[in-house]
Structures are given as structure tokens and as C-alpha cells.
Design a protein around this motif. Structure first.
Motif, PDB file in Angstrom:
ATOM      1  N   GLY A 131      30.900  34.816  38.979  1.00  0.00           N
ATOM      2  CA  GLY A 131      31.590  33.980  40.175  1.00  0.00           C
ATOM      3  C   GLY A 131      33.130  33.950  38.838  1.00  0.00           C
ATOM      4  O   GLY A 131      34.408  33.412  39.699  1.00  0.00           O
ATOM      5  N   TRP A 132      33.522  35.021  38.983  1.00  0.00           N
ATOM      6  CA  TRP A 132      34.793  35.553  38.396  1.00  0.00           C
ATOM      7  C   TRP A 132      35.561  35.639  39.350  1.00  0.00           C
ATOM      8  O   TRP A 132      34.834  36.839  40.817  1.00  0.00           O
ATOM      9  CB  TRP A 132      34.989  36.569  37.622  1.00  0.00           C
ATOM     10  CG  TRP A 132      34.544  36.958  35.631  1.00  0.00           C
ATOM     11  CD1 TRP A 132      33.256  36.292  35.856  1.00  0.00           C
ATOM     12  CD2 TRP A 132      35.438  37.184  34.402  1.00  0.00           C
ATOM     13  NE1 TRP A 132      33.482  35.335  34.034  1.00  0.00           N
ATOM     14  CE2 TRP A 132      34.534  36.426  33.514  1.00  0.00           C
ATOM     15  CE3 TRP A 132      36.099  37.660  34.630  1.00  0.00           C
ATOM     16  CZ2 TRP A 132      34.588  36.668  32.024  1.00  0.00           C
ATOM     17  CZ3 TRP A 132      36.465  37.436  33.407  1.00  0.00           C
ATOM     18  CH2 TRP A 132      35.750  37.654  32.389  1.00  0.00           C
ATOM     19  N   THR A 133      36.911  35.806  39.732  1.00  0.00           N
ATOM     20  CA  THR A 133      37.608  36.436  40.565  1.00  0.00           C
ATOM     21  C   THR A 133      38.725  37.384  40.706  1.00  0.00           C
ATOM     22  O   THR A 133      38.131  38.023  39.065  1.00  0.00           O
ATOM     23  CB  THR A 133      38.334  35.200  40.854  1.00  0.00           C
ATOM     24  OG1 THR A 133      39.699  35.076  40.133  1.00  0.00           O
ATOM     25  CG2 THR A 133      38.316  33.085  41.915  1.00  0.00           C
ATOM     26  N   GLU A 134      38.780  38.057  40.888  1.00  0.00           N
ATOM     27  CA  GLU A 134      40.061  39.605  41.170  1.00  0.00           C
ATOM     28  C   GLU A 134      40.668  39.342  40.047  1.00  0.00           C
ATOM     29  O   GLU A 134      40.306  39.878  38.667  1.00  0.00           O
ATOM     30  CB  GLU A 134      39.865  40.221  42.663  1.00  0.00           C
ATOM     31  CG  GLU A 134      41.049  41.603  42.298  1.00  0.00           C
ATOM     32  CD  GLU A 134      41.106  41.680  43.480  1.00  0.00           C
ATOM     33  OE1 GLU A 134      42.239  42.754  43.422  1.00  0.00           O
ATOM     34  OE2 GLU A 134      40.457  42.201  44.532  1.00  0.00           O
ATOM     35  N   LYS A 135      41.238  37.786  40.028  1.00  0.00           N
ATOM     36  CA  LYS A 135      42.709  37.414  39.949  1.00  0.00           C
ATOM     37  C   LYS A 135      42.238  37.482  37.903  1.00  0.00           C
ATOM     38  O   LYS A 135      42.741  38.260  37.337  1.00  0.00           O
ATOM     39  CB  LYS A 135      43.285  36.592  40.190  1.00  0.00           C
ATOM     40  CG  LYS A 135      44.299  35.999  38.649  1.00  0.00           C
ATOM     41  CD  LYS A 135      45.240  34.714  40.189  1.00  0.00           C
ATOM     42  CE  LYS A 135      46.346  34.310  38.664  1.00  0.00           C
ATOM     43  NZ  LYS A 135      46.670  33.472  39.168  1.00  0.00           N
ATOM     44  N   GLN A 136      41.184  36.755  37.485  1.00  0.00           N
ATOM     45  CA  GLN A 136      40.072  37.047  36.342  1.00  0.00           C
ATOM     46  C   GLN A 136      40.210  38.184  35.092  1.00  0.00           C
ATOM     47  O   GLN A 136      40.058  37.973  34.862  1.00  0.00           O
ATOM     48  CB  GLN A 136      39.445  35.934  36.545  1.00  0.00           C
ATOM     49  CG  GLN A 136      39.148  34.382  36.343  1.00  0.00           C
ATOM     50  CD  GLN A 136      38.279  33.540  36.855  1.00  0.00           C
ATOM     51  OE1 GLN A 136      37.348  34.059  38.046  1.00  0.00           O
ATOM     52  NE2 GLN A 136      38.236  32.203  36.327  1.00  0.00           N
ATOM     53  N   ILE A 137      39.175  39.070  36.649  1.00  0.00           N
ATOM     54  CA  ILE A 137      38.832  40.288  35.728  1.00  0.00           C
ATOM     55  C   ILE A 137      40.246  41.016  35.441  1.00  0.00           C
ATOM     56  O   ILE A 137      40.119  41.679  34.630  1.00  0.00           O
ATOM     57  CB  ILE A 137      37.852  40.894  36.463  1.00  0.00           C
ATOM     58  CG1 ILE A 137      36.924  40.030  37.386  1.00  0.00           C
ATOM     59  CG2 ILE A 137      37.952  42.560  36.423  1.00  0.00           C
ATOM     60  CD1 ILE A 137      35.734  41.031  38.496  1.00  0.00           C
TER      61      ILE A 137
END
Length: 76
Positions: free
Chosen positions: A37-43
Motif C-alpha cells: 500500500g505504499w505510494t510512489e511518494k512514500q517510497i
């Protein structure tokens, strides 16, 4: 996109698992994060050594693996 510019494999790094070039971040880890469920931004915030293009390369690499039938068959 030429995924080979971003994804490499070296038997001396993570036992040869495909990684993002210049890091010890595996393709497997990126997929695990997205599937959790991580987003691109979080990664990108958690791993500042990688780029948006390197994330896209992960999927280009997987697309080519599937296209070349480098996957495990799934029973219906």
C-alpha cells in the motif's frame, strides 16, 4: 524506457537479486512496498537514492520478464 539503465544484478550484492543500480534496494523490496500500500511518494521519501525513473524501470523489467515467460505458472 530502457530498464537496463536502472536495474542490475550482481552476485556480490544481495545474492544476485535484481537491484536498482547504485543501491542495495531490490526490485523485490519495491514490489513488496507497493503491494503493502505504499505510494510512489512514500517510497521516494523513504529511499531518496532512487528516482521516479528507477521505479518505472522496476515495472519495465517485470513487464519484460513476463513477456519472456520468466514467471511461475498459476493454476486456475
Amino acid at each position: 524506457m530502457k530498464w537496463q539503465d536502472y536495474i542490475v544484478s550482481d552476485h556480490q550484492v544481495l545474492v544476485g537479486k535484481p537491484i536498482i543500480k547504485g543501491t542495495r534496494i531490490s526490485v523485490e523490496l519495491i514490489l513488496e512496498l507497493f503491494s503493502s500500500g505504499w505510494t510512489e511518494k512514500q517510497i521516494l521519501e523513504a529511499y531518496p537514492t532512487i528516482s521516479t525513473d528507477s521505479l518505472r524501470a522496476v515495472f519495465a523489467y517485470l513487464q519484460e520478464c513476463i513477456q519472456q515467460e520468466l514467471y511461475f505458472p498459476i493454476s486456475a
